[in-house]
Design an enzyme around this catalytic site. Structure first.
Site, short mmCIF file in Angstrom:
data_model
loop_
_atom_site.label_atom_id
_atom_site.label_comp_id
_atom_site.label_asym_id
_atom_site.label_seq_id
_atom_site.Cartn_x
_atom_site.Cartn_y
_atom_site.Cartn_z
N HIS A 1 61.75 -2.85 28.98
CA HIS A 1 61.92 -1.62 28.21
C HIS A 1 62.50 -0.48 29.06
O HIS A 1 62.51 0.67 28.63
CB HIS A 1 60.59 -1.17 27.60
CG HIS A 1 59.43 -1.27 28.54
ND1 HIS A 1 58.28 -1.96 28.23
CD2 HIS A 1 59.25 -0.80 29.79
CE1 HIS A 1 57.43 -1.90 29.24
NE2 HIS A 1 58.00 -1.19 30.19
N TYR B 1 64.23 -0.40 45.62
CA TYR B 1 65.32 -1.37 45.51
C TYR B 1 66.50 -1.00 46.41
O TYR B 1 67.46 -1.75 46.53
CB TYR B 1 65.84 -1.46 44.07
CG TYR B 1 64.78 -1.76 43.05
CD1 TYR B 1 63.70 -2.60 43.36
CD2 TYR B 1 64.83 -1.20 41.79
CE1 TYR B 1 62.72 -2.86 42.42
CE2 TYR B 1 63.85 -1.46 40.85
CZ TYR B 1 62.80 -2.29 41.17
OH TYR B 1 61.84 -2.55 40.24
#
Length: 488
Positions: free
Chosen positions: A171, A258
């Site tokens: 989502h 990340y």
């Protein structure tokens, strides 16, 4: 219509309830069966009681069963939804704790970075067991909807090795679009149109239009910097927007782990994060939140059960993809969403074997992806670095090759920015030994890893991280909730 949906990991109580009520918002889906399965019979009985109460309150013919026998739950299922976390919070705590000893400070640790890679090693053997059972016991051609992280690795394994029709669902795109609509002053989320593409948790809004008008980088930067809340909570995302020219779907905390640039030193971490909520970069933030949520649900179960007596309101159907995909497949009412699938030419400048997240349309013919998308070069470069880590991680999980696992961790962007090869080798040994019960593919490698650890001279340190908060008690959560209610 009458068909069967199996939910694996249904003990994820809150999320299972959301999927359940979403699906029952489709008028044609009331006469179906939900088969719940989980390792914890305790959790199963709690969620079954809640779902039974919903069915009773809404006077529906829907059938709900619960069993710890996964194969029984899968018998004849047309759709299989996975929400599993292999190893639970115990293994997850090691995903955060052990890398911290080597200077790797994660906010979530469930996608890549050291924690996400080990999470994948635990999940992938189990995912392949699911796929085997789906092939043997589910309805022929059953579709596997994976909600479990690490999304790309799990989906990669299920498609390439599990040989099951699989789509990964998240989502992040919806939440990012809601933020953008808000900062641009849209009257409704439907006023914003967008193309968002990349890989899970590193997806990029490469085309934005508000009521048909294209939104440029400078306008979006100005809108975020002027927002009284997001300008503080999303400092890192805004910085990436300024440098890359496009906004990332993922939260400030997720995105920070990340990339190799923002969490490499403790003082840099505190510069870029916000402590108003776990998702904005707190050390081990999601672990704390998950622990509190589990404790809260256990204690407040009567209140959750009482809330289940309310009528289902289709107007409150969530934007989670699952119910909308099922509706499109079964009724041919077309649905547009963003799905995790094998690339196969969808994104021109990412590897063909990668699991990408990109726009597609669903109807009776299946999920049909929009192909020929080209990412901005910086976005493609960042995604490719993670894809290389994901590929090695999947192959290591399949083969039980601990050397390949170490190379995957070594090539992770944040790990590489913080740790030396010697530190990585020892850290992986330590994590594999600590999590051995969930890593059957590494059974032969465990004795040698223990031997190396007994002789290692690599220095580590015990610390809580740059920005850690304590797990709150039930009493503290109650007091905080009461204070918020009084403020409103």
């Amino acid at each position: 219509m009458s068909f069967k949906i199996a939910i694996i990991g249904a003990g994820s109580v809150g999320f299972t309830k959301k999927l359940f009520t979403d699906i029952l918002c489709v008028p044609e889906f009331q006469d179906i069966e939900f088969a719940l399965t989980d390792l914890s019979d305790h959790n199963l009985q709690m969620i079954k009681a809640i779902l039974d109460r919903i069915v009773e309150a809404n006077r529906l013919p829907t059938r709900v069963t619960a069993t710890t026998d996964r194969r029984k739950a899968l018998e004849g299922a047309r759709y299989v939804i996975s929400c599993v976390r292999v190893g639970g919070l115990e293994a997850y705590a090691d995903d955060i704790r052990i890398p911290l000893k080597y200077g790797i400070d994660q906010c979530v640790g469930d996608t890549i970075c050291a924690g996400g890679i080990l999470y994948g090693q635990r999940n992938i053997p189990v995912i392949l067991d699911f796929c085997k059972d789906i092939r043997e016991f589910a309805e022929p051609g059953a579709k596997f909807l994976n909600y479990a992280n690490p999304m790309a690795m799990n989906t990669w394994a299920a498609i390439e090795y599990g040989k099951v029709d699989t789509v990964g669902l998240c989502h992040g795109v919806q939440h990012g679009a809601e933020q953008i609509a808000e900062v641009l002053g849209a009257k409704s989320h439907s006023d914003l149109d967008y193309i968002c593409s990349g890989i899970n948790h590193q997806t990029w809004f490469i085309d934005l239009r508000l009521n048909g008008r294209r939104i440029c980088k400078d306008e979006l930067v100005a809108a975020f910097e002027a927002h009284p809340v997001y300008s503080q909570q999303e400092k890192l995302r805004i910085d990436v927007l300024k440098r890359f020219g496009v906004y990332s779907t993922e939260s400030n905390g997720h995105l920070s782990e990340y990339l190799p640039w923002y969490r490499k030193r403790p003082d840099e971490i505190t510069r870029w994060i916000d402590m108003s909520d776990w998702i904005h970069g707190e050390t081990g933030g999601y672990l704390r939140y998950s622990t509190e949520t589990r404790n809260w649900f256990e204690t407040e179960f009567p209140q959750f059960l009482e809330a289940a007596s309310k009528p289902i309101d289709p107007a409150k159907r969530s934007n989670e993809h699952a119910s909308h995909i099922l509706e499109a497949l079964e009724t041919n009412r077309v649905y547009r969403g963003h799905f995790n699938v094998k690339n196969n030419g969808v994104i021109t400048n990412l590897p063909q074997d990668a699991i990408i997240e990109s726009p597609g349309f669903v109807d009776r013919f299946g999920i049909n992806m929009t192909s020929g998308i080209t990412l901005p070069e910086a976005c493609a470069a960042t995604c490719t670095s993670s894809i290389n880590v994901q590929r090695m991680s999947v192959h290591a999980a399949i083969s039980g090759d601990i050397d390949l696992l170490k190379l995957a961790v070594l090539h992770d962007p944040l790990v590489g920015a913080v740790s030396t090869p010697e530190e990585v080798w020892q850290m992986v040994d330590e994590m594999v030994v600590a999590q051995a019960r969930w890593l059957p593919q590494y059974a032969d490698a465990i004795p040698a890893a223990k031997e190396r650890l007994s002789k290692s001279k690599v220095r580590t340190r015990e610390w809580a991280g740059a920005a850690r908060r304590d797990v709150r008690s039930i009493e503290e959560l109650r007091a905080e909730k009461a204070a918020l209610k009084q403020a409103v």
